[in-house]
Design a protein around this motif. Structure first.
Motif, PDB file in Angstrom:
ATOM      1  N   ARG A  75       0.854  -1.198   0.000  1.00 55.58           N
ATOM      2  CA  ARG A  75       0.000   0.000   0.000  1.00 55.58           C
ATOM      3  C   ARG A  75       0.883   1.239   0.000  1.00 55.58           C
ATOM      4  NH1 ARG A  75      -2.885  -2.567   4.724  1.00 55.58           N
ATOM      5  NH2 ARG A  75      -4.760  -3.471   3.849  1.00 55.58           N
ATOM      6  N   LEU A  76       0.310   2.332  -0.480  1.00 57.17           N
ATOM      7  CA  LEU A  76       0.988   3.608  -0.327  1.00 57.17           C
ATOM      8  C   LEU A  76       0.942   3.966   1.151  1.00 57.17           C
ATOM      9  CD1 LEU A  76      -0.413   5.625  -3.361  1.00 57.17           C
ATOM     10  CD2 LEU A  76       1.710   4.314  -3.209  1.00 57.17           C
ATOM     11  N   ALA A  77       2.034   4.510   1.681  1.00 57.31           N
ATOM     12  CA  ALA A  77       2.131   4.794   3.118  1.00 57.31           C
ATOM     13  C   ALA A  77       1.211   5.934   3.543  1.00 57.31           C
ATOM     14  CB  ALA A  77       3.572   5.103   3.513  1.00 57.31           C
ATOM     15  N   THR A  78       0.960   6.875   2.633  1.00 55.89           N
ATOM     16  CA  THR A  78       0.085   8.002   2.963  1.00 55.89           C
ATOM     17  C   THR A  78      -0.916   8.212   1.845  1.00 55.89           C
ATOM     18  OG1 THR A  78       1.484   9.666   1.933  1.00 55.89           O
ATOM     19  CG2 THR A  78       1.920   9.184   4.246  1.00 55.89           C
ATOM     20  N   GLU A  79      -2.084   8.673   2.215  1.00 53.81           N
ATOM     21  CA  GLU A  79      -3.111   8.966   1.212  1.00 53.81           C
ATOM     22  C   GLU A  79      -2.777  10.222   0.418  1.00 53.81           C
ATOM     23  OE1 GLU A  79      -7.010   8.989   2.930  1.00 53.81           O
ATOM     24  OE2 GLU A  79      -6.691   7.061   3.904  1.00 53.81           O
ATOM     25  N   GLU A  80      -1.867  11.028   0.944  1.00 48.70           N
ATOM     26  CA  GLU A  80      -1.503  12.284   0.293  1.00 48.70           C
ATOM     27  C   GLU A  80      -0.413  12.113  -0.764  1.00 48.70           C
ATOM     28  OE1 GLU A  80      -1.295  12.104   3.872  1.00 48.70           O
ATOM     29  OE2 GLU A  80      -3.423  12.556   3.898  1.00 48.70           O
ATOM     30  N   ALA A  81       0.013  10.907  -1.036  1.00 51.59           N
ATOM     31  CA  ALA A  81       1.096  10.687  -2.004  1.00 51.59           C
ATOM     32  C   ALA A  81       0.684  11.215  -3.375  1.00 51.59           C
ATOM     33  CB  ALA A  81       1.419   9.199  -2.098  1.00 51.59           C
ATOM     34  N   SER A  82       1.617  11.873  -4.049  1.00 51.41           N
ATOM     35  CA  SER A  82       1.375  12.370  -5.396  1.00 51.41           C
ATOM     36  C   SER A  82       1.246  11.182  -6.347  1.00 51.41           C
ATOM     37  CB  SER A  82       2.536  13.262  -5.841  1.00 51.41           C
ATOM     38  OG  SER A  82       2.411  13.549  -7.213  1.00 51.41           O
ATOM     39  N   LEU A  83       0.235  11.223  -7.194  1.00 52.26           N
ATOM     40  CA  LEU A  83       0.027  10.104  -8.114  1.00 52.26           C
ATOM     41  C   LEU A  83       0.973  10.133  -9.306  1.00 52.26           C
ATOM     42  CD1 LEU A  83      -3.807   9.469  -8.215  1.00 52.26           C
ATOM     43  CD2 LEU A  83      -2.007   8.208  -7.039  1.00 52.26           C
ATOM     44  N   VAL A  84       1.588  11.269  -9.605  1.00 50.81           N
ATOM     45  CA  VAL A  84       2.469  11.350 -10.774  1.00 50.81           C
ATOM     46  C   VAL A  84       3.631  10.356 -10.675  1.00 50.81           C
ATOM     47  CG1 VAL A  84       4.015  12.843 -12.099  1.00 50.81           C
ATOM     48  CG2 VAL A  84       1.777  13.699 -11.347  1.00 50.81           C
ATOM     49  N   PRO A  85       4.415  10.338  -9.582  1.00 49.41           N
ATOM     50  CA  PRO A  85       5.503   9.348  -9.526  1.00 49.41           C
ATOM     51  C   PRO A  85       4.985   7.908  -9.417  1.00 49.41           C
ATOM     52  CG  PRO A  85       5.412  10.638  -7.494  1.00 49.41           C
ATOM     53  CD  PRO A  85       4.451  11.254  -8.443  1.00 49.41           C
ATOM     54  N   VAL A  86       3.828   7.720  -8.815  1.00 44.02           N
ATOM     55  CA  VAL A  86       3.240   6.377  -8.725  1.00 44.02           C
ATOM     56  C   VAL A  86       2.883   5.885 -10.123  1.00 44.02           C
ATOM     57  CG1 VAL A  86       1.298   5.017  -7.838  1.00 44.02           C
ATOM     58  CG2 VAL A  86       2.378   6.759  -6.385  1.00 44.02           C
ATOM     59  N   LEU A  87       2.206   6.720 -10.886  1.00 41.82           N
ATOM     60  CA  LEU A  87       1.831   6.347 -12.256  1.00 41.82           C
ATOM     61  C   LEU A  87       3.061   6.096 -13.117  1.00 41.82           C
ATOM     62  CD1 LEU A  87      -1.080   8.880 -12.855  1.00 41.82           C
ATOM     63  CD2 LEU A  87      -1.279   6.413 -12.503  1.00 41.82           C
ATOM     64  N   ARG A  88       4.071   6.939 -12.969  1.00 43.97           N
ATOM     65  CA  ARG A  88       5.307   6.778 -13.734  1.00 43.97           C
ATOM     66  C   ARG A  88       5.969   5.431 -13.418  1.00 43.97           C
ATOM     67  NH1 ARG A  88       8.023  12.147 -13.265  1.00 43.97           N
ATOM     68  NH2 ARG A  88       6.674  12.856 -14.923  1.00 43.97           N
ATOM     69  N   ALA A  89       6.057   5.111 -12.134  1.00 44.12           N
ATOM     70  CA  ALA A  89       6.682   3.847 -11.729  1.00 44.12           C
ATOM     71  C   ALA A  89       5.895   2.651 -12.254  1.00 44.12           C
ATOM     72  CB  ALA A  89       6.790   3.778 -10.204  1.00 44.12           C
ATOM     73  N   LEU A  90       4.583   2.686 -12.107  1.00 45.17           N
ATOM     74  CA  LEU A  90       3.754   1.576 -12.578  1.00 45.17           C
ATOM     75  C   LEU A  90       3.854   1.394 -14.080  1.00 45.17           C
ATOM     76  CD1 LEU A  90       0.612   2.215 -10.363  1.00 45.17           C
ATOM     77  CD2 LEU A  90       2.110   0.213 -10.245  1.00 45.17           C
ATOM     78  N   ARG A  91       3.847   2.491 -14.815  1.00 40.80           N
ATOM     79  CA  ARG A  91       3.937   2.399 -16.278  1.00 40.80           C
ATOM     80  C   ARG A  91       5.288   1.853 -16.722  1.00 40.80           C
ATOM     81  NH1 ARG A  91       1.875   7.083 -19.714  1.00 40.80           N
ATOM     82  NH2 ARG A  91       1.624   5.358 -21.146  1.00 40.80           N
ATOM     83  N   GLU A  92       6.354   2.325 -16.089  1.00 41.40           N
ATOM     84  CA  GLU A  92       7.698   1.873 -16.465  1.00 41.40           C
ATOM     85  C   GLU A  92       7.948   0.426 -16.057  1.00 41.40           C
ATOM     86  OE1 GLU A  92      10.470   4.604 -14.714  1.00 41.40           O
ATOM     87  OE2 GLU A  92       9.750   6.284 -15.923  1.00 41.40           O
ATOM     88  N   MET A  93       7.557   0.079 -14.840  1.00 38.16           N
ATOM     89  CA  MET A  93       7.889  -1.249 -14.318  1.00 38.16           C
ATOM     90  C   MET A  93       7.006  -2.363 -14.879  1.00 38.16           C
ATOM     91  SD  MET A  93       8.686  -0.306 -10.372  1.00 38.16           S
ATOM     92  CE  MET A  93       9.347  -1.946  -9.994  1.00 38.16           C
ATOM     93  N   HIS A  94       5.736  -2.047 -15.129  1.00 43.87           N
ATOM     94  CA  HIS A  94       4.786  -3.069 -15.575  1.00 43.87           C
ATOM     95  C   HIS A  94       4.301  -2.861 -17.004  1.00 43.87           C
ATOM     96  CE1 HIS A  94       4.444  -5.013 -11.659  1.00 43.87           C
ATOM     97  NE2 HIS A  94       4.480  -3.807 -11.135  1.00 43.87           N
ATOM     98  N   HIS A  95       4.855  -1.846 -17.695  1.00 48.28           N
ATOM     99  CA  HIS A  95       4.510  -1.570 -19.092  1.00 48.28           C
ATOM    100  C   HIS A  95       2.993  -1.422 -19.264  1.00 48.28           C
ATOM    101  CE1 HIS A  95       8.681  -2.509 -19.787  1.00 48.28           C
ATOM    102  NE2 HIS A  95       8.503  -3.675 -19.203  1.00 48.28           N
ATOM    103  N   LEU A  96       2.393  -0.594 -18.404  1.00 52.38           N
ATOM    104  CA  LEU A  96       0.953  -0.389 -18.411  1.00 52.38           C
ATOM    105  C   LEU A  96       0.582   0.855 -19.221  1.00 52.38           C
ATOM    106  CD1 LEU A  96       0.195  -0.924 -14.599  1.00 52.38           C
ATOM    107  CD2 LEU A  96       0.019  -2.607 -16.444  1.00 52.38           C
ATOM    108  N   SER A  97      -0.633   0.845 -19.735  1.00 47.59           N
ATOM    109  CA  SER A  97      -1.183   2.060 -20.335  1.00 47.59           C
ATOM    110  C   SER A  97      -1.497   3.021 -19.190  1.00 47.59           C
ATOM    111  CB  SER A  97      -2.462   1.736 -21.104  1.00 47.59           C
ATOM    112  OG  SER A  97      -3.496   1.380 -20.194  1.00 47.59           O
ATOM    113  N   LEU A  98      -1.780   4.258 -19.518  1.00 44.62           N
ATOM    114  CA  LEU A  98      -2.118   5.230 -18.484  1.00 44.62           C
ATOM    115  C   LEU A  98      -3.374   4.795 -17.723  1.00 44.62           C
ATOM    116  CD1 LEU A  98      -1.501   7.843 -17.038  1.00 44.62           C
ATOM    117  CD2 LEU A  98      -2.736   9.077 -18.825  1.00 44.62           C
ATOM    118  N   GLY A  99      -4.372   4.295 -18.436  1.00 36.78           N
ATOM    119  CA  GLY A  99      -5.599   3.825 -17.783  1.00 36.78           C
ATOM    120  C   GLY A  99      -5.344   2.668 -16.835  1.00 36.78           C
ATOM    121  N   GLU A 100      -4.528   1.704 -17.280  1.00 41.91           N
ATOM    122  CA  GLU A 100      -4.186   0.554 -16.429  1.00 41.91           C
ATOM    123  C   GLU A 100      -3.387   1.007 -15.207  1.00 41.91           C
ATOM    124  OE1 GLU A 100      -3.716  -2.967 -19.796  1.00 41.91           O
ATOM    125  OE2 GLU A 100      -2.102  -1.506 -19.519  1.00 41.91           O
TER     126      GLU A 100
END
Length: 141
Positions: A75-100
């Motif tokens: 889980r993310l440690a805080t609810e206030e985490a910025s989604l931009v770095p989360v989305l970037r990491a998920l897209r790069e690491m798992h080769h996901l579309s923006l929607g995924e």
């Protein structure tokens, strides 16, 4: 990064001779890449092999690891985490579309993402590199 590995031994019948086939199934991180491996050896005949791969493990390996070691929730440690770095990491690491990636980010922000301890440690490290704090909770097998 801390080295994370997880493995399990399973037995089945050897297709070549009917003897006991012992397979070592595993998942690990090598040079920041999620990897998996299978090594099999018959105890009664020379039948043996080794197979490895990069990326998500085949379902047979995942099922065996989850059955033996239990699942891990990230889980993310805080609810206030910025989604931009989360989305970037998920897209790069798992080769996901923006929607995924958005769906996965919502999962991380909510109940958490569930997988093997190696998968979740690998994702946590990728998020940490982007200054995103996470928490990991293991459940017993």
């Amino acid at each position: 990064m801390v080295t994370v590995t997880q493995g399990v031994k399973v037995t089945s019948s050897c297709a070549a001779c009917g003897g006991v086939l012992v397979r070592d199934l595993g998942q690990f991180v090598d040079r920041d890449q999620l990897r998996w491996g299978i090594e099999g050896r018959c105890q009664a005949c020379p039948n043996a092999w080794c197979e490895t791969g990069a990326g998500p493990a085949p379902q047979e390996i995942r099922r065996a690891l989850l059955a033996e070691h239990g699942a891990t929730r990230l889980r993310l440690a805080t609810e206030e985490a910025s989604l931009v770095p989360v989305l970037r990491a998920l897209r790069e690491m798992h080769h996901l579309s923006l929607g995924e990636a958005r769906l996965s980010a919502a999962e991380l922000s909510g109940a958490g993402m569930v997988g093997t301890s190696v998968e979740m440690a690998h994702l946590a490290e990728g998020l940490r590199k982007r200054s995103v704090a996470t928490t990991i909770v293991s459940s017993p097998a």
